[in-house]
Design a protein around this motif. Structure first.
Motif, PDB file in Angstrom:
ATOM      1  N   ILE A  99       0.112 -33.902 -50.685  1.00  0.00           N
ATOM      2  CA  ILE A  99      -0.683 -35.066 -50.281  1.00  0.00           C
ATOM      3  C   ILE A  99      -0.560 -35.364 -48.789  1.00  0.00           C
ATOM      4  O   ILE A  99      -1.533 -35.779 -48.159  1.00  0.00           O
ATOM      5  CB  ILE A  99      -0.363 -36.312 -51.159  1.00  0.00           C
ATOM      6  N   GLN A 100       0.602 -35.123 -48.195  1.00  0.00           N
ATOM      7  CA  GLN A 100       0.760 -35.364 -46.760  1.00  0.00           C
ATOM      8  C   GLN A 100      -0.083 -34.391 -45.944  1.00  0.00           C
ATOM      9  O   GLN A 100      -0.765 -34.786 -45.000  1.00  0.00           O
ATOM     10  CB  GLN A 100       2.237 -35.263 -46.354  1.00  0.00           C
ATOM     11  N   LYS A 101      -0.049 -33.133 -46.309  1.00  0.00           N
ATOM     12  CA  LYS A 101      -0.859 -32.130 -45.615  1.00  0.00           C
ATOM     13  C   LYS A 101      -2.345 -32.450 -45.780  1.00  0.00           C
ATOM     14  O   LYS A 101      -3.114 -32.384 -44.821  1.00  0.00           O
ATOM     15  CB  LYS A 101      -0.551 -30.741 -46.162  1.00  0.00           C
ATOM     16  N   PHE A 102      -2.742 -32.817 -46.996  1.00  0.00           N
ATOM     17  CA  PHE A 102      -4.132 -33.176 -47.263  1.00  0.00           C
ATOM     18  C   PHE A 102      -4.557 -34.359 -46.401  1.00  0.00           C
ATOM     19  O   PHE A 102      -5.603 -34.324 -45.751  1.00  0.00           O
ATOM     20  CB  PHE A 102      -4.308 -33.493 -48.747  1.00  0.00           C
ATOM     21  N   GLU A 103      -3.751 -35.403 -46.388  1.00  0.00           N
ATOM     22  CA  GLU A 103      -4.052 -36.598 -45.586  1.00  0.00           C
ATOM     23  C   GLU A 103      -4.180 -36.257 -44.100  1.00  0.00           C
ATOM     24  O   GLU A 103      -5.099 -36.710 -43.431  1.00  0.00           O
ATOM     25  CB  GLU A 103      -2.940 -37.648 -45.756  1.00  0.00           C
ATOM     26  N   ASP A 104      -3.235 -35.464 -43.593  1.00  0.00           N
ATOM     27  CA  ASP A 104      -3.256 -35.093 -42.171  1.00  0.00           C
ATOM     28  C   ASP A 104      -4.536 -34.346 -41.812  1.00  0.00           C
ATOM     29  O   ASP A 104      -5.187 -34.655 -40.811  1.00  0.00           O
ATOM     30  CB  ASP A 104      -2.035 -34.233 -41.817  1.00  0.00           C
ATOM     31  N   GLU A 105      -4.906 -33.364 -42.627  1.00  0.00           N
ATOM     32  CA  GLU A 105      -6.104 -32.567 -42.344  1.00  0.00           C
ATOM     33  C   GLU A 105      -7.377 -33.392 -42.513  1.00  0.00           C
ATOM     34  O   GLU A 105      -8.318 -33.245 -41.733  1.00  0.00           O
ATOM     35  CB  GLU A 105      -6.136 -31.323 -43.233  1.00  0.00           C
ATOM     36  N   LEU A 106      -7.400 -34.255 -43.513  1.00  0.00           N
ATOM     37  CA  LEU A 106      -8.554 -35.115 -43.730  1.00  0.00           C
ATOM     38  C   LEU A 106      -8.740 -36.073 -42.555  1.00  0.00           C
ATOM     39  O   LEU A 106      -9.857 -36.263 -42.068  1.00  0.00           O
ATOM     40  CB  LEU A 106      -8.387 -35.875 -45.047  1.00  0.00           C
ATOM     41  N   LYS A 107      -7.653 -36.643 -42.065  1.00  0.00           N
ATOM     42  CA  LYS A 107      -7.723 -37.555 -40.914  1.00  0.00           C
ATOM     43  C   LYS A 107      -8.241 -36.835 -39.674  1.00  0.00           C
ATOM     44  O   LYS A 107      -9.044 -37.385 -38.916  1.00  0.00           O
ATOM     45  CB  LYS A 107      -6.356 -38.178 -40.632  1.00  0.00           C
ATOM     46  N   LYS A 108      -7.791 -35.597 -39.459  1.00  0.00           N
ATOM     47  CA  LYS A 108      -8.282 -34.815 -38.313  1.00  0.00           C
ATOM     48  C   LYS A 108      -9.797 -34.645 -38.381  1.00  0.00           C
ATOM     49  O   LYS A 108     -10.503 -34.829 -37.380  1.00  0.00           O
ATOM     50  CB  LYS A 108      -7.629 -33.427 -38.284  1.00  0.00           C
ATOM     51  N   LEU A 109     -10.290 -34.288 -39.566  1.00  0.00           N
ATOM     52  CA  LEU A 109     -11.732 -34.095 -39.717  1.00  0.00           C
ATOM     53  C   LEU A 109     -12.492 -35.404 -39.553  1.00  0.00           C
ATOM     54  O   LEU A 109     -13.563 -35.432 -38.949  1.00  0.00           O
ATOM     55  CB  LEU A 109     -12.033 -33.472 -41.085  1.00  0.00           C
ATOM     56  N   GLU A 110     -11.950 -36.487 -40.079  1.00  0.00           N
ATOM     57  CA  GLU A 110     -12.602 -37.786 -39.932  1.00  0.00           C
ATOM     58  C   GLU A 110     -12.649 -38.204 -38.479  1.00  0.00           C
ATOM     59  O   GLU A 110     -13.667 -38.730 -38.013  1.00  0.00           O
ATOM     60  CB  GLU A 110     -11.880 -38.835 -40.777  1.00  0.00           C
ATOM     61  N   LEU A 111     -11.606 -37.956 -37.729  1.00  0.00           N
ATOM     62  CA  LEU A 111     -11.597 -38.273 -36.298  1.00  0.00           C
ATOM     63  C   LEU A 111     -12.603 -37.425 -35.535  1.00  0.00           C
ATOM     64  O   LEU A 111     -13.286 -37.914 -34.631  1.00  0.00           O
ATOM     65  CB  LEU A 111     -10.191 -38.102 -35.719  1.00  0.00           C
ATOM     66  N   GLN A 112     -12.724 -36.141 -35.892  1.00  0.00           N
ATOM     67  CA  GLN A 112     -13.710 -35.273 -35.271  1.00  0.00           C
ATOM     68  C   GLN A 112     -15.124 -35.787 -35.542  1.00  0.00           C
ATOM     69  O   GLN A 112     -15.958 -35.837 -34.653  1.00  0.00           O
ATOM     70  CB  GLN A 112     -13.591 -33.844 -35.799  1.00  0.00           C
ATOM     71  N   ASN A 113     -15.364 -36.171 -36.812  1.00  0.00           N
ATOM     72  CA  ASN A 113     -16.685 -36.684 -37.171  1.00  0.00           C
ATOM     73  C   ASN A 113     -17.007 -37.981 -36.444  1.00  0.00           C
ATOM     74  O   ASN A 113     -18.128 -38.193 -36.004  1.00  0.00           O
ATOM     75  CB  ASN A 113     -16.810 -36.891 -38.674  1.00  0.00           C
ATOM     76  N   ASP A 114     -16.007 -38.861 -36.315  1.00  0.00           N
ATOM     77  CA  ASP A 114     -16.219 -40.121 -35.602  1.00  0.00           C
ATOM     78  C   ASP A 114     -16.539 -39.866 -34.131  1.00  0.00           C
ATOM     79  O   ASP A 114     -17.362 -40.540 -33.543  1.00  0.00           O
ATOM     80  CB  ASP A 114     -14.988 -41.026 -35.715  1.00  0.00           C
ATOM     81  N   GLY A 115     -15.886 -38.863 -33.559  1.00  0.00           N
ATOM     82  CA  GLY A 115     -16.116 -38.530 -32.158  1.00  0.00           C
ATOM     83  C   GLY A 115     -17.448 -37.872 -31.916  1.00  0.00           C
ATOM     84  O   GLY A 115     -17.989 -37.922 -30.813  1.00  0.00           O
ATOM     85  N   ASN A 116     -18.026 -37.251 -32.946  1.00  0.00           N
ATOM     86  CA  ASN A 116     -19.299 -36.551 -32.804  1.00  0.00           C
ATOM     87  C   ASN A 116     -20.505 -37.434 -33.085  1.00  0.00           C
ATOM     88  O   ASN A 116     -21.633 -36.975 -33.038  1.00  0.00           O
ATOM     89  CB  ASN A 116     -19.343 -35.325 -33.739  1.00  0.00           C
ATOM     90  N   GLN A 117     -20.286 -38.700 -33.400  1.00  0.00           N
ATOM     91  CA  GLN A 117     -21.427 -39.571 -33.726  1.00  0.00           C
ATOM     92  C   GLN A 117     -21.864 -40.358 -32.539  1.00  0.00           C
ATOM     93  O   GLN A 117     -21.274 -40.656 -31.626  1.00  0.00           O
ATOM     94  CB  GLN A 117     -21.050 -40.513 -34.865  1.00  0.00           C
TER      95      GLN A 117
END
Length: 117
Positions: A99-117
């Motif tokens: 769950i920690q690895k999943f959360e970390d990777e999910l947060k990275k992708l969410e931050l990338q998506n937020d930065g691309n909008q």
């Protein structure tokens, strides 16, 4: 089949003049895709999905049944390792949810998506 259906829904929503239709398209298009390589029965896969349940609104779950003939390459690769997860097409974890690895990777992708909008 989930992505095929979702794809058609997004295509319809993209051409919709309603705010709800455009919102559906926007929200779904930005969510990461978590692919679960599985087969039936798979009690470990069921347990993994339960662990991920609280996070289900943050990703699109795509299940790939490795026993289907069209998925024979995945069967050869993962037959002894399911459940196996890929996040946006990249290997993430196998056997159980980290769950920690999943959360970390999910947060990275969410931050990338937020930065691309």
């Amino acid at each position: 089949m989930v992505l095929c259906f979702l794809s058609r829904t997004l295509q319809l929503a993209r051409h919709s003049s309603s705010p709800l239709g455009r919102q559906l398209c926007s929200d779904s298009a930005n969510k990461p895709v978590l692919t679960l390589f599985t087969k039936k029965p798979c009690p470990l896969c069921d347990e993994a999905k339960e662990v991920l349940e609280p996070h289900k609104r943050r990703f699109i779950l795509q299940e790939v049944d490795i026993t289907l003939p069209e998925n024979s390459a995945w069967y050869d690769k993962y037959k002894y390792d399911i459940p196996v997860f890929h996040l946006n097409g990249k290997f993430l974890m196998r056997h159980q949810v980290d769950i920690q690895k999943f959360e970390d990777e999910l947060k990275k992708l969410e931050l990338q998506n937020d930065g691309n909008q």
